[in-house]
Motif scaffolding. Structure first.
Motif, PDB file in Angstrom:
ATOM      1  N   VAL A  41      42.294  26.948  19.635  1.00 28.25           N
ATOM      2  CA  VAL A  41      41.005  27.558  19.304  1.00 28.25           C
ATOM      3  C   VAL A  41      40.201  26.619  18.411  1.00 28.25           C
ATOM      4  N   VAL A  42      40.860  26.114  17.371  1.00 27.03           N
ATOM      5  CA  VAL A  42      40.190  25.210  16.427  1.00 27.03           C
ATOM      6  C   VAL A  42      39.747  23.931  17.131  1.00 27.03           C
ATOM      7  N   GLU A  43      40.629  23.381  17.956  1.00 24.99           N
ATOM      8  CA  GLU A  43      40.300  22.143  18.660  1.00 24.99           C
ATOM      9  C   GLU A  43      39.109  22.336  19.590  1.00 24.99           C
ATOM     10  N   ALA A  44      39.102  23.438  20.335  1.00 27.54           N
ATOM     11  CA  ALA A  44      37.994  23.713  21.251  1.00 27.54           C
ATOM     12  C   ALA A  44      36.681  23.871  20.488  1.00 27.54           C
ATOM     13  N   MET A  45      36.719  24.532  19.341  1.00 22.92           N
ATOM     14  CA  MET A  45      35.501  24.728  18.551  1.00 22.92           C
ATOM     15  C   MET A  45      34.935  23.392  18.075  1.00 22.92           C
ATOM     16  N   GLU A  46      35.802  22.490  17.617  1.00 23.31           N
ATOM     17  CA  GLU A  46      35.329  21.197  17.126  1.00 23.31           C
ATOM     18  C   GLU A  46      34.798  20.324  18.259  1.00 23.31           C
ATOM     19  N   ILE A  47      35.452  20.376  19.411  1.00 24.95           N
ATOM     20  CA  ILE A  47      35.018  19.547  20.541  1.00 24.95           C
ATOM     21  C   ILE A  47      33.732  20.092  21.162  1.00 24.95           C
ATOM     22  N   MET A  48      33.676  21.417  21.359  1.00 24.08           N
ATOM     23  CA  MET A  48      32.517  22.036  22.002  1.00 24.08           C
ATOM     24  C   MET A  48      31.319  22.149  21.070  1.00 24.08           C
ATOM     25  N   LEU A  49      31.560  21.922  19.790  1.00 23.77           N
ATOM     26  CA  LEU A  49      30.471  22.014  18.809  1.00 23.77           C
ATOM     27  C   LEU A  49      29.309  21.087  19.160  1.00 23.77           C
ATOM     28  N   ILE A  50      29.642  19.905  19.660  1.00 19.15           N
ATOM     29  CA  ILE A  50      28.604  18.918  19.987  1.00 19.15           C
ATOM     30  C   ILE A  50      27.632  19.460  21.030  1.00 19.15           C
ATOM     31  N   ALA A  51      28.142  20.245  21.971  1.00 22.84           N
ATOM     32  CA  ALA A  51      27.287  20.758  23.045  1.00 22.84           C
ATOM     33  C   ALA A  51      26.190  21.677  22.512  1.00 22.84           C
ATOM     34  N   VAL A  52      26.499  22.422  21.437  1.00 19.65           N
ATOM     35  CA  VAL A  52      25.516  23.380  20.913  1.00 19.65           C
ATOM     36  C   VAL A  52      24.711  22.815  19.751  1.00 19.65           C
ATOM     37  N   VAL A  53      25.094  21.636  19.268  1.00 20.81           N
ATOM     38  CA  VAL A  53      24.361  20.999  18.171  1.00 20.81           C
ATOM     39  C   VAL A  53      23.443  19.889  18.669  1.00 20.81           C
ATOM     40  N   SER A  54      23.837  19.241  19.753  1.00 23.65           N
ATOM     41  CA  SER A  54      23.081  18.087  20.263  1.00 23.65           C
ATOM     42  C   SER A  54      21.596  18.352  20.467  1.00 23.65           C
ATOM     43  N   PRO A  55      21.192  19.464  21.091  1.00 24.19           N
ATOM     44  CA  PRO A  55      19.741  19.691  21.272  1.00 24.19           C
ATOM     45  C   PRO A  55      18.978  19.764  19.951  1.00 24.19           C
ATOM     46  N   ARG A  66      29.620  24.137   9.170  1.00 28.72           N
ATOM     47  CA  ARG A  66      30.413  24.606   8.021  1.00 28.72           C
ATOM     48  C   ARG A  66      31.235  25.833   8.384  1.00 28.72           C
ATOM     49  N   LEU A  67      30.628  26.766   9.093  1.00 28.86           N
ATOM     50  CA  LEU A  67      31.349  27.970   9.494  1.00 28.86           C
ATOM     51  C   LEU A  67      32.450  27.645  10.509  1.00 28.86           C
ATOM     52  N   ALA A  68      32.181  26.673  11.383  1.00 29.19           N
ATOM     53  CA  ALA A  68      33.162  26.313  12.406  1.00 29.19           C
ATOM     54  C   ALA A  68      34.389  25.629  11.824  1.00 29.19           C
ATOM     55  N   SER A  69      34.266  25.075  10.621  1.00 28.59           N
ATOM     56  CA  SER A  69      35.411  24.400  10.002  1.00 28.59           C
ATOM     57  C   SER A  69      36.346  25.376   9.289  1.00 28.59           C
ATOM     58  N   ILE A  70      35.904  26.607   9.069  1.00 27.52           N
ATOM     59  CA  ILE A  70      36.711  27.584   8.331  1.00 27.52           C
ATOM     60  C   ILE A  70      38.023  27.932   9.048  1.00 27.52           C
ATOM     61  N   PRO A  71      38.024  28.203  10.369  1.00 24.53           N
ATOM     62  CA  PRO A  71      39.301  28.534  11.028  1.00 24.53           C
ATOM     63  C   PRO A  71      40.370  27.463  10.857  1.00 24.53           C
ATOM     64  N   GLY A  72      39.969  26.188  10.907  1.00 23.59           N
ATOM     65  CA  GLY A  72      40.935  25.109  10.728  1.00 23.59           C
ATOM     66  C   GLY A  72      41.540  25.101   9.338  1.00 23.59           C
ATOM     67  N   LEU A 111      49.779  18.870   9.687  1.00 20.64           N
ATOM     68  CA  LEU A 111      49.048  19.337   8.506  1.00 20.64           C
ATOM     69  C   LEU A 111      47.965  18.335   8.116  1.00 20.64           C
ATOM     70  N   LEU A 112      48.315  17.061   8.126  1.00 21.96           N
ATOM     71  CA  LEU A 112      47.348  16.012   7.795  1.00 21.96           C
ATOM     72  C   LEU A 112      46.153  16.045   8.738  1.00 21.96           C
ATOM     73  N   SER A 113      46.409  16.212  10.018  1.00 24.21           N
ATOM     74  CA  SER A 113      45.322  16.184  11.006  1.00 24.21           C
ATOM     75  C   SER A 113      44.363  17.355  10.827  1.00 24.21           C
ATOM     76  N   PHE A 114      44.885  18.525  10.455  1.00 17.52           N
ATOM     77  CA  PHE A 114      44.013  19.679  10.246  1.00 17.52           C
ATOM     78  C   PHE A 114      43.153  19.505   9.006  1.00 17.52           C
ATOM     79  N   LEU A 115      43.759  19.015   7.925  1.00 16.34           N
ATOM     80  CA  LEU A 115      42.993  18.773   6.708  1.00 16.34           C
ATOM     81  C   LEU A 115      41.949  17.687   6.934  1.00 16.34           C
ATOM     82  N   TRP A 116      42.328  16.662   7.666  1.00 15.71           N
ATOM     83  CA  TRP A 116      41.442  15.545   7.996  1.00 15.71           C
ATOM     84  C   TRP A 116      40.240  16.043   8.793  1.00 15.71           C
TER      85      TRP A 116
END
Length: 259
Positions: free
Chosen positions: A29-43, A177-183, A88-93
């Protein structure tokens, strides 16, 4: 005597594996949100910074470039230092650089920070794939592995739904900012995930591996197999040249091409 695989098969599928499945599935879920975020931010960043088409496309390219480079690095580190630490490192990163992205003062900074987010997200697979294999060794677990794809879909739908509310009101920076909360929240659940028993025996730490297996058996309410845990130590781990060894080269190239 018994091996790790034999112990996992004896313990069988139970409560531990359901908890493991839910936690590791949530990484999707977290990975999909971070990857798909670009699609809704790019415009939105296109308008804010007056970007051309190739500049917008470069953002996505750099996210996956970071994913490609750091997946190799973090994979090697996971072989050397353990899956749990790298996960753990990758999620914090990823969460850290994602938050920084929301404060990006320019397009160049935005591209760089999203590339670093892609690098952090690449580490999620180190733990997820390891634990998929643990679940796969158990009977009646195939439906769970198939359901794992639902988590990615859920993450994609979640970020799109969130964007439809946040973007028109408080803007794309708050969406990030909100999308980073689940991670960030998910890291709190990592204490429920033990280090890989297979990794521990590969380093010669049989005691830690046995403790992990006993913890799994206790959560599942079953007894451990009789005897002593015996498995050879792997002296060579985490070497990139193993990927291009003649024995594995064909498989390595096929996987790279498919991805």
């Amino acid at each position: 005597t018994f091996t790790v695989e034999e112990a996992v098969e004896t313990i069988g599928f139970g409560r531990f594996h359901i908890v493991l499945f839910l936690i590791m599935g949530s990484t999707g879920v977290v990975e999909a949100m971070e990857i798909m975020l670009i699609a809704v931010v790019s415009p939105l960043i296109r308008c804010e910074w007056q970007l051309q088409d190739w500049q917008v496309a470069l953002v996505t390219t750099m996210v996956f470039f970071g994913y490609m480079v750091f997946s190799i690095v973090l994979g090697l580190l996971a072989d050397r230092y353990g899956r749990w630490k790298i996960l753990l490192l990758s999620f914090l990163w990823a969460a850290y650089f994602s938050l920084l992205t929301s404060f990006a003062p320019s397009y160049i900074w935005f591209v760089f920070l999203r590339a670093m987010v892609g690098g952090g997200v690449s580490g999620h697979a180190q733990g997820r794939e390891e634990n998929k294999q643990i679940i796969a060794m158990c009977s009646f677990s195939k439906p769970f592995l198939s359901l794992g794809k639902v988590f990615w879909l859920a993450g994609s739908l979640l970020i799109i739904g969130l964007a439809s509310v946040v973007n028109p009101t408080i803007g794309w920076r708050w969406l990030i900012r909100l999308a980073s909360i689940p991670g960030i929240l998910l890291t709190l659940a990592f204490k429920l995930i033990p280090e890989s028993a297979r990794y521990n025996v590969s380093t010669g730490n049989t005691g830690a591996a046995l403790a992990t297996l006993q913890r799994i058996a206790s959560m599942n309410g079953v007894a451990m197999p009789e005897g002593q845990l015996r498995e050879p130590t792997k002296e060579r781990r985490g070497r990139f040249k193993d990927l291009i060894h003649p024995k594995y080269l064909r498989t390595t190239l096929q996987i790279w091409i498919i991805w």
